[in-house]
Design an enzyme around this catalytic site. Structure first.
Site, PDB file in Angstrom:
ATOM      1  NE  ARG A 308       0.092   0.708  -0.125  1.00 27.58           N
ATOM      2  CZ  ARG A 308       0.755   0.252   1.028  1.00 27.58           C
ATOM      3  NH1 ARG A 308       1.696   0.110   1.155  1.00 27.58           N
ATOM      4  NH2 ARG A 308      -0.184   0.336   2.059  1.00 27.58           N
ATOM      5  CD  GLU A 720       0.116  -5.416  -1.320  1.00 31.54           C
ATOM      6  OE1 GLU A 720      -0.113  -4.926  -0.002  1.00 31.54           O
ATOM      7  OE2 GLU A 720      -0.124  -4.586  -2.393  1.00 31.54           O
TER       8      GLU A 720
HETATM    9  N1  MTE Z   1      -1.287 -14.737  -3.264  1.00 28.64           N
HETATM   10  C1  MTE Z   1      -2.058 -15.578  -4.021  1.00 28.64           C
HETATM   11  N2  MTE Z   1      -1.556 -17.058  -4.134  1.00 28.64           N
HETATM   12  N3  MTE Z   1      -3.154 -15.031  -4.504  1.00 28.64           N
HETATM   13  C2  MTE Z   1      -3.456 -13.823  -4.519  1.00 28.64           C
HETATM   14  O1  MTE Z   1      -4.494 -13.348  -4.929  1.00 28.64           O
HETATM   15  N4  MTE Z   1      -2.902 -11.574  -3.533  1.00 28.64           N
HETATM   16  C3  MTE Z   1      -1.616 -10.637  -3.154  1.00 28.64           C
HETATM   17  C4  MTE Z   1      -1.001 -11.389  -2.194  1.00 28.64           C
HETATM   18  N5  MTE Z   1      -0.810 -12.691  -2.235  1.00 28.64           N
HETATM   19  C5  MTE Z   1      -2.613 -12.941  -3.720  1.00 28.64           C
HETATM   20  C6  MTE Z   1      -1.293 -13.440  -3.172  1.00 28.64           C
HETATM   21  C7  MTE Z   1      -2.202  -9.302  -2.911  1.00 28.64           C
HETATM   22  S1  MTE Z   1      -2.268  -7.866  -4.087  1.00 28.64           S
HETATM   23  C8  MTE Z   1      -2.331  -8.876  -1.308  1.00 28.64           C
HETATM   24  S2  MTE Z   1      -2.547  -7.521  -0.776  1.00 28.64           S
HETATM   25  C9  MTE Z   1      -2.103 -10.148  -0.372  1.00 28.64           C
HETATM   26  O2  MTE Z   1      -2.059 -11.365  -0.930  1.00 28.64           O
HETATM   27  C10 MTE Z   1      -3.467 -10.091   0.610  1.00 28.64           C
HETATM   28  O3  MTE Z   1      -3.486 -11.219   1.456  1.00 28.64           O
HETATM   29  P1  MTE Z   1      -2.886 -10.928   2.770  1.00 28.64           P
HETATM   30  O4  MTE Z   1      -3.280  -9.375   3.429  1.00 28.64           O
HETATM   31  O5  MTE Z   1      -3.333 -11.850   3.641  1.00 28.64           O
HETATM   32  O6  MTE Z   1      -1.362 -11.055   2.444  1.00 28.64           O
HETATM   33 MO1  MOS Z   2      -3.494  -6.162  -2.883  1.00 27.14          MO
HETATM   34  S1  MOS Z   2      -2.969  -4.899  -4.436  1.00 27.14           S
HETATM   35  O1  MOS Z   2      -3.580  -4.878  -1.562  1.00 27.14           O
HETATM   36  O2  MOS Z   2      -5.014  -6.485  -3.055  1.00 27.14           O
END
Ligand code: MTE
Ligand code: MOS
Length: 780
Positions: A308, A720
């Site tokens: 990535r 992200e």
């Molecule tokens: N937001 C919160 N509050 N807590 C989390 O652990 N993880 C992030 C993001 N936002 C996270 C977060 C990461 S690394 C990812 S990949 C995505 O949320 C995963 O969730 P989604 O695919 O439902 O967006």
């Molecule tokens: Mo998020 S780094 O893809 O869990």
């Protein structure tokens, strides 16, 4: 008006009602588990004696590698990570022994009584040494277009450089936690804090030497994951399971904060080398970059993360002739892992730095150089790996944010401020993000769901995604509401469970709502197609006139009605009850796979992403050049989330992601001593952003009227991408430092730009200014 749906836990978190693993009391049989880990970064274990520890009152088990009934490994992709060390330890923090006891005192007492003798071996603790010793983890990755050497040769200007980007500790509020409950025979129930229940199930099964159908993993929610629980939540689950089996009692492991910081992997440090060729206007002609990652001692997800990183080396810019090389290096540190952005930030940092340097070299505005190099709409719109950049929102966003942030006016004001102030300086920067959405390992882009409708008209939604605070379960609730036309009180989103939805992908790569939302829709569509006959028959029985057509049936306001004859409507619950009496199944699975994506790793070509998410940000900072302290005066963000499913949650994700990125680029600093001990292993030495650090003036806007065709409710992933908007803070700081030298010199700079970096860099510029007769060319 649609009711505003708040995050699932908006009230439950603040009242303390939300249930985490630590709130679950298994029963009075519950034992606590502890992990005894290596204090040496690389050594042979000469002696390991647990006899005295076993005698401590309250201790029920002490386990070492030979006690593992299955395979001694827990590497998720490559089996190169031991569950418990055997003859050799390869990093500080590596698990050697496990203890189960009735209370914490007994755990500590027992730990002290475990005798471990080491024979120290050579250690590799940084990328430079790993490169020197040729300690490559796996074959390098390459993406290439055109002839970069030739293009560099023809470029009027070339800038070369090296950029170090440090790692980052996840600092989820809930440290790694798991509760293992032994059941009948070999069966094991795991309550886990994991982003990847299916993989936790697999690793537990492998370590225990049992089959997957004997392991059930359930995740109600995590107190944050941020990538740190994509693979490394598996570890505590496997350890807890081993102890539970040995003691035949439920065992909970909840890592102490400092232990969590010492033991777990982090965002990968990168050491990147770049060369960028450009013309008089600042147009990029050639870009050559080598990204070197510190993988830590094992593979974990390092190669996918590196992939990535290479796929985001372009960020938002068209690079005509380009070569991107990625290498991951093995070191004697905990195995580094996923962290929000998954390598994207590391790749993007380099090109953003390079462009900033182009602007400083040409004495032009950096935002304008960015604009000049954005991907175009019709030509110059293919990425180095061959994917076309479609629905390019960069230009719309640029125009909007330049206007809404009053960028050029403020730039002038800043210039004036900097002339009038000797020791306090201000700086401003605009940075974009273009982030690819989909797992780059294409087969992972699949999801499942299971919908049950009960005869009281209520619905239970099971899906394969996990809730970690990002609001996935709330969005899933809204998707089910929209598809079934029901009010929220009729729908419950269940805890994620491997026995309800099997073989799921991790909740990662921001795809949670995209893929699980579609699987939920698919399951609901199946049930709706079964209900259609019931609805038509009931309408015929109840109302006179022409028969209702299948395609005119609509679900709305807890009723089912006929679009063409709105007076025909029957309560949802009535139809459900009729369906039950007519022996129609009210439960269905759903499935989704993202269409049309593929990536050829060998060639470095393909269409790895279903679509791109875009964002842009402008930040202004003020630095005190006598202390190095900075404050973030204002940040403006505009972000593209397609049609937002939940604006509150999306804005929360943008703000949270941005501030987490701000921490990475400014105050969060990982430091190890010469033996490989992490010195910054607690909140008093590792500085994450707090409410005092966030922008004093924070303006977040969602880009309007940009439905994303082909996704659930035309939405876009948001988890992200906003993280990378924090580069505007980083480069605004660089701009402020550069003002110390009146923008004549390229400041020394790295990531994070800690107070120390700001101070030292400012002092160097001031010293140089004093000498004043400096050859400008020598800097580049
Ligand atoms: N937001 C919160 N509050 N807590 C989390 O652990 N993880 C992030 C993001 N936002 C996270 C977060 C990461 S690394 C990812 S990949 C995505 O949320 C995963 O969730 P989604 O695919 O439902 O967006
Ligand atoms: Mo998020 S780094 O893809 O869990």
């Amino acid at each position: 008006m649609e009711p505003i749906i708040h995050h699932d836990s908006a009230t439950k978190h603040v009242t303390g009602e939300s249930v985490y693993i630590n709130d679950m009391l298994a029963n009075d049989q519950l034992l606590l588990g502890k992990v005894v880990f290596s204090k040496q970064a690389h050594a042979n274990i000469k002696k390991l004696n647990i006899a005295k520890a076993l005698k401590v009152k309250g201790v029920h088990a002490v386990l070492i590698a030979k006690d593992i009934p299955g395979e001694n490994q827990m590497g998720p992709v490559i089996h190169d990570e031991k569950c418990l060390a055997e003859k050799e330890v390869v990093c500080i923090g590596q698990a050697i022994a496990l203890i189960a006891a009735e209370n914490e005192d007994a755990l500590h007492e027992a730990e002290k009584k475990i005798l471990i003798e080491y024979e120290s071996l050579d250690v590799i603790l940084d990328i430079e040494t790993a490169i020197e010793k040729d300690n490559l983890l796996a074959p390098p990755r390459k993406i290439e277009r055109g002839n970069v050497e030739e293009a560099l040769g023809k470029s009027p200007h070339i800038i070369k450089g090296e950029l170090k980007t440090n790692g980052q500790e996840h600092w989820y509020l809930e440290t790694q936690t798991a509760l293992a409950v032994p059941c009948e025979g070999k069966e094991m129930m795991i309550y886990a804090s994991t982003q990847n229940p299916t993989e936790t199930q697999a690793i537990v099964a492998e370590v225990m030497g049992i089959s997957k159908n004997e392991v059930e993993v359930e995740v109600k929610r995590m107190g944050g994951g941020f990538g740190g629980k994509e693979t490394q939540g598996n570890h505590v689950a496997a350890w807890a399971a081993l102890l539970a089996r040995a003691t035949k009692r439920p065992v909970k492991i909840h890592l102490f904060r400092d232990d969590d910081q010492i033991m777990t992997g982090k965002r990968h440090r990168y050491l990147s080398k770049y060369e960028i060729g450009f013309d008089e206007q600042g147009k990029i002609l050639a870009y050559k970059v080598e990204l070197n990652a510190d993988a830590g001692h094992a593979t974990d997800l390092s190669m996918a993360i590196l992939e990535r990183a290479t796929l985001h080396a372009d960020n938002a810019y068209f690079l005509p002739d380009v070569q991107i090389i990625g290498k991951a290096w093995r070191t004697n540190l905990p195995s580094n892992t996923a962290y929000r952005g998954f390598g994207g930030p590391q790749g993007i940092a380099v090109i953003e730095m390079a462009i900033d340097r182009i602007a400083r070299f040409l004495k032009k505005d950096a935002a304008e150089i960015r604009l000049l190099n954005f991907y175009k709409h019709d030509n110059n719109c293919h990425t180095p790996y061959g994917q076309k950049v479609e629905h390019n929102r960069l230009y719309t966003m640029y125009d909007k944010i330049i206007a809404s942030s009053a960028y050029f006016n403020r730039k002038k004001e800043i210039e004036k401020f900097n002339c009038e102030n000797e020791f306090v300086k201000r700086g401003i920067a605009l940075t974009p993000v273009k982030f690819g959405i989909s797992f780059t390992t294409s087969f992972l882009n699949q999801a499942g769901a299971l919908i049950n409708i009960y005869t009281d008209g209520t619905v239970l939604v099971n899906h394969g995604g996990t809730e970690m605070g990002q609001g996935l379960n709330t969005k899933i609730l809204q998707i089910a509401m929209a598809e079934l036309g029901l009010s929220p009180d009729k729908i419950k989103v269940n805890a994620t469970n491997t026995s309800k939805v099997p073989n799921t992908s991790p909740t990662a790569a921001s795809t949670g709502s995209d893929i699980n939302g579609m699987a939920v829709k698919n399951a609901i569509d199946t049930i709706k197609s079964r209900l259609a006959d019931v609805v038509i028959a009931e309408f015929e029985k109840t109302f006179s006139g022409v028969k209702t057509q299948n395609e005119n049936i609509i679900y709305n306001n807890n009723f089912i009605s006929d679009k063409l004859n709105p007076e025909r409507k029957i309560e949802f619950i009535k139809i459900v009850q009729q369906a039950y009496l007519k022996q129609v199944s009210l439960s269905s699975t759903g499935f989704y796979k993202t269409p049309g994506i593929y990536f050829d790793r060998e060639k470095g070509q393909g269409k790895p992403f279903y679509y791109f998410a875009y964002g842009m940000s402008v930040s202004e900072v003020e630095i005190d050049t006598l202390t190095g302290m900075y404050s973030l005066l204002r940040s403006d963000i505009i972000h593209d989330v397609g049609d937002s499913i939940n604006e509150g949650i999306d804005i929360g994700q943008i703000e949270g992601g941005f501030v987490q990125g701000q921490g990475w680029v400014t105050t969060e600093e990982l430091k190890w001593d010469k033996k490989g001990n992490l010195i910054t292993h607690s909140p008093d030495t590792y500085k994450i952003p707090t409410v005092n650090d966030i922008p004093k003036d924070f303006r977040v806007e969602l880009l309007k009227d940009v439905p994303n065709e082909g996704t659930i409710l035309k939405s876009k992933a948001v988890g992200e991408p906003p993280f990378m908007l924090a580069f505007s803070v980083w480069l605004a700081i660089k701009d402020a430092v550069s003002a110390v030298g009146n923008h004549c010199e390229e400041p020394e700079f790295s990531l994070p730009a800690t107070y120390e970096v700001i101070l030292l860099s400012s002092e160097k510029l001031r010293a140089k200014q004093a000498v004043s007769s400096i050859s400008k060319n020598s800097v580049y």
